[in-house]
Design a protein around this motif. Structure first.
Motif, PDB file in Angstrom:
ATOM      1  N   ASN A  63       0.815  -1.217   0.000  1.00  0.00           N
ATOM      2  CA  ASN A  63       0.000   0.000   0.000  1.00  0.00           C
ATOM      3  C   ASN A  63       0.845   1.263   0.000  1.00  0.00           C
ATOM      4  OD1 ASN A  63      -2.341  -1.487   0.003  1.00  0.00           O
ATOM      5  ND2 ASN A  63      -2.501  -1.517   2.221  1.00  0.00           N
ATOM      6  N   ASN A  64       2.066   1.194   0.565  1.00  0.00           N
ATOM      7  CA  ASN A  64       2.916   2.369   0.674  1.00  0.00           C
ATOM      8  C   ASN A  64       3.784   2.578  -0.565  1.00  0.00           C
ATOM      9  OD1 ASN A  64       1.964   2.774   3.277  1.00  0.00           O
ATOM     10  ND2 ASN A  64       3.478   1.402   4.126  1.00  0.00           N
ATOM     11  N   LYS A  65       4.075   1.525  -1.306  1.00  0.00           N
ATOM     12  CA  LYS A  65       4.943   1.606  -2.471  1.00  0.00           C
ATOM     13  C   LYS A  65       4.337   0.766  -3.581  1.00  0.00           C
ATOM     14  CE  LYS A  65       9.147   2.202   0.204  1.00  0.00           C
ATOM     15  NZ  LYS A  65      10.444   1.662   0.528  1.00  0.00           N
ATOM     16  N   ASN A  66       4.700   1.087  -4.777  1.00  0.00           N
ATOM     17  CA  ASN A  66       4.159   0.353  -5.910  1.00  0.00           C
ATOM     18  C   ASN A  66       5.127  -0.745  -6.346  1.00  0.00           C
ATOM     19  OD1 ASN A  66       2.341  -0.285  -7.868  1.00  0.00           O
ATOM     20  ND2 ASN A  66       3.053   1.266  -9.299  1.00  0.00           N
ATOM     21  N   PHE A  67       5.507  -1.604  -5.423  1.00  0.00           N
ATOM     22  CA  PHE A  67       6.426  -2.694  -5.714  1.00  0.00           C
ATOM     23  C   PHE A  67       5.772  -4.026  -5.378  1.00  0.00           C
ATOM     24  CE2 PHE A  67       9.464   0.769  -4.631  1.00  0.00           C
ATOM     25  CZ  PHE A  67      10.044   0.894  -5.881  1.00  0.00           C
TER      26      PHE A  67
ATOM     27  N   PRO B  57       7.674  -5.209   3.074  1.00  0.00           N
ATOM     28  CA  PRO B  57       8.015  -4.476   4.302  1.00  0.00           C
ATOM     29  C   PRO B  57       6.760  -4.192   5.124  1.00  0.00           C
ATOM     30  CG  PRO B  57       9.135  -3.522   2.409  1.00  0.00           C
ATOM     31  CD  PRO B  57       8.165  -4.529   1.869  1.00  0.00           C
ATOM     32  N   ASP B  58       6.904  -4.342   6.452  1.00  0.00           N
ATOM     33  CA  ASP B  58       5.755  -4.097   7.326  1.00  0.00           C
ATOM     34  C   ASP B  58       5.781  -2.707   7.960  1.00  0.00           C
ATOM     35  OD1 ASP B  58       7.661  -4.248   9.354  1.00  0.00           O
ATOM     36  OD2 ASP B  58       6.829  -6.067  10.265  1.00  0.00           O
ATOM     37  N   GLY B  59       6.748  -1.878   7.536  1.00  0.00           N
ATOM     38  CA  GLY B  59       6.819  -0.513   8.060  1.00  0.00           C
ATOM     39  C   GLY B  59       7.715  -0.357   9.275  1.00  0.00           C
ATOM     40  N   THR B  60       8.314  -1.459   9.759  1.00  0.00           N
ATOM     41  CA  THR B  60       9.220  -1.389  10.900  1.00  0.00           C
ATOM     42  C   THR B  60      10.634  -1.765  10.454  1.00  0.00           C
ATOM     43  OG1 THR B  60       8.853  -3.684  11.582  1.00  0.00           O
ATOM     44  CG2 THR B  60       7.338  -2.018  12.478  1.00  0.00           C
ATOM     45  N   LYS B  61      11.602  -1.440  11.309  1.00  0.00           N
ATOM     46  CA  LYS B  61      13.010  -1.735  11.022  1.00  0.00           C
ATOM     47  C   LYS B  61      13.570  -2.649  12.111  1.00  0.00           C
ATOM     48  CE  LYS B  61      13.524   1.555   7.762  1.00  0.00           C
ATOM     49  NZ  LYS B  61      13.941   1.347   6.414  1.00  0.00           N
ATOM     50  N   ASN B  62      14.588  -3.453  11.735  1.00  0.00           N
ATOM     51  CA  ASN B  62      15.256  -4.291  12.727  1.00  0.00           C
ATOM     52  C   ASN B  62      16.415  -3.519  13.348  1.00  0.00           C
ATOM     53  OD1 ASN B  62      17.432  -4.434  10.916  1.00  0.00           O
ATOM     54  ND2 ASN B  62      16.839  -6.428  10.139  1.00  0.00           N
ATOM     55  N   GLU B  63      17.188  -4.187  14.205  1.00  0.00           N
ATOM     56  CA  GLU B  63      18.275  -3.510  14.928  1.00  0.00           C
ATOM     57  C   GLU B  63      19.380  -2.999  14.005  1.00  0.00           C
ATOM     58  OE1 GLU B  63      19.060  -7.825  14.590  1.00  0.00           O
ATOM     59  OE2 GLU B  63      17.380  -6.743  15.450  1.00  0.00           O
TER      60      GLU B  63
ATOM     61  N   TYR C 145       9.922  -7.741   7.311  1.00  0.00           N
ATOM     62  CA  TYR C 145       8.973  -8.158   6.279  1.00  0.00           C
ATOM     63  C   TYR C 145       7.860  -9.004   6.874  1.00  0.00           C
ATOM     64  CZ  TYR C 145      12.029  -6.489   2.590  1.00  0.00           C
ATOM     65  OH  TYR C 145      12.770  -5.685   1.762  1.00  0.00           O
ATOM     66  N   LYS C 146       6.667  -8.849   6.301  1.00  0.00           N
ATOM     67  CA  LYS C 146       5.542  -9.706   6.667  1.00  0.00           C
ATOM     68  C   LYS C 146       5.288 -10.651   5.504  1.00  0.00           C
ATOM     69  CE  LYS C 146       2.186  -6.361   5.031  1.00  0.00           C
ATOM     70  NZ  LYS C 146       1.132  -5.458   5.344  1.00  0.00           N
ATOM     71  N   ASN C 147       4.840 -11.843   5.819  1.00  0.00           N
ATOM     72  CA  ASN C 147       4.564 -12.856   4.804  1.00  0.00           C
ATOM     73  C   ASN C 147       3.410 -12.410   3.912  1.00  0.00           C
ATOM     74  OD1 ASN C 147       4.940 -15.550   3.695  1.00  0.00           O
ATOM     75  ND2 ASN C 147       2.929 -15.982   4.562  1.00  0.00           N
ATOM     76  N   VAL C 148       3.534 -12.717   2.615  1.00  0.00           N
ATOM     77  CA  VAL C 148       2.486 -12.433   1.644  1.00  0.00           C
ATOM     78  C   VAL C 148       2.168 -13.731   0.927  1.00  0.00           C
ATOM     79  CG1 VAL C 148       1.919 -11.173  -0.463  1.00  0.00           C
ATOM     80  CG2 VAL C 148       3.244 -10.055   1.312  1.00  0.00           C
ATOM     81  N   ASP C 149       0.905 -14.069   0.876  1.00  0.00           N
ATOM     82  CA  ASP C 149       0.499 -15.265   0.125  1.00  0.00           C
ATOM     83  C   ASP C 149       0.462 -14.928  -1.356  1.00  0.00           C
ATOM     84  OD1 ASP C 149       0.152 -16.918   2.356  1.00  0.00           O
ATOM     85  OD2 ASP C 149      -1.872 -16.161   2.694  1.00  0.00           O
ATOM     86  N   VAL C 150       1.144 -15.746  -2.144  1.00  0.00           N
ATOM     87  CA  VAL C 150       1.139 -15.552  -3.592  1.00  0.00           C
ATOM     88  C   VAL C 150       0.668 -16.827  -4.267  1.00  0.00           C
ATOM     89  CG1 VAL C 150       2.953 -13.800  -3.609  1.00  0.00           C
ATOM     90  CG2 VAL C 150       3.574 -16.202  -3.786  1.00  0.00           C
ATOM     91  N   LYS C 151       0.206 -16.677  -5.479  1.00  0.00           N
ATOM     92  CA  LYS C 151      -0.263 -17.812  -6.270  1.00  0.00           C
ATOM     93  C   LYS C 151       0.644 -17.979  -7.483  1.00  0.00           C
ATOM     94  CE  LYS C 151      -5.014 -17.096  -4.900  1.00  0.00           C
ATOM     95  NZ  LYS C 151      -6.275 -16.502  -5.228  1.00  0.00           N
ATOM     96  N   VAL C 152       0.577 -19.137  -8.095  1.00  0.00           N
ATOM     97  CA  VAL C 152       1.325 -19.388  -9.323  1.00  0.00           C
ATOM     98  C   VAL C 152       0.965 -18.308 -10.335  1.00  0.00           C
ATOM     99  CG1 VAL C 152       1.631 -20.985 -11.257  1.00  0.00           C
ATOM    100  CG2 VAL C 152       1.527 -21.865  -8.922  1.00  0.00           C
TER     101      VAL C 152
END
Length: 128
Positions: free
Chosen positions: A8-12, A56-62, A68-75
């Motif tokens: 939603n935040n980027k067109n990627f 990306p889920d909008g947060t950063k690691n250390e 990243y959050k998991n996204v379900d994708v299809k063939v």
């Protein structure tokens, strides 16, 4: 018919990430784009795989990198794989031709005996 999943935040489209040795991803090479100073981005139509696919889920690691959050994708869905500039993965994938079915396997971390530096080792195969 394929469909593109976008953040939603980027067109990627979602990203392919390899976390553990032995993980694989298979897809048809759809496009290649230059991300500037960071290397090439390779777009694939999903076939199958065990690699993580997320956005990306909008947060950063250390280390300041995106979580990243998991996204379900299809063939047939479009996903992208970012590579390091002049890295092993990029150099192998640049030999592929758009439309070819590609299998990418994360072999694991290797150590260069001359320099002692660690790097990710990849196997990239064009499938029939």
């Amino acid at each position: 018919m394929s469909r593109e999943l976008v953040n939603n935040n980027k067109n990627f489209p979602p990203s392919v990430k390899f976390n553990n040795a032995g993980e694989k991803f298979v897809g048809f090479l759809d496009h290649v784009r230059d991300s500037g100073k960071f290397g090439q981005v390779f777009g694939f139509k999903v076939v199958e795989g065990t690699a993580f696919i997320g956005q990306p889920d909008g947060t950063k690691n250390e280390k300041g990198h995106n979580n990243y959050k998991n996204v379900d994708v299809k063939v047939g869905d479009i996903v992208e794989l970012s590579t390091s500039k002049n890295g092993q993965q990029e150099q192998k994938l640049l030999q592929a031709i758009v439309g070819e079915k590609i299998e990418i396997t994360f072999i694991g971390w290797k150590t260069n005996p001359k320099t002692g530096r660690s790097y990710k080792d990849w196997k990239v195969t064009v499938l029939d």
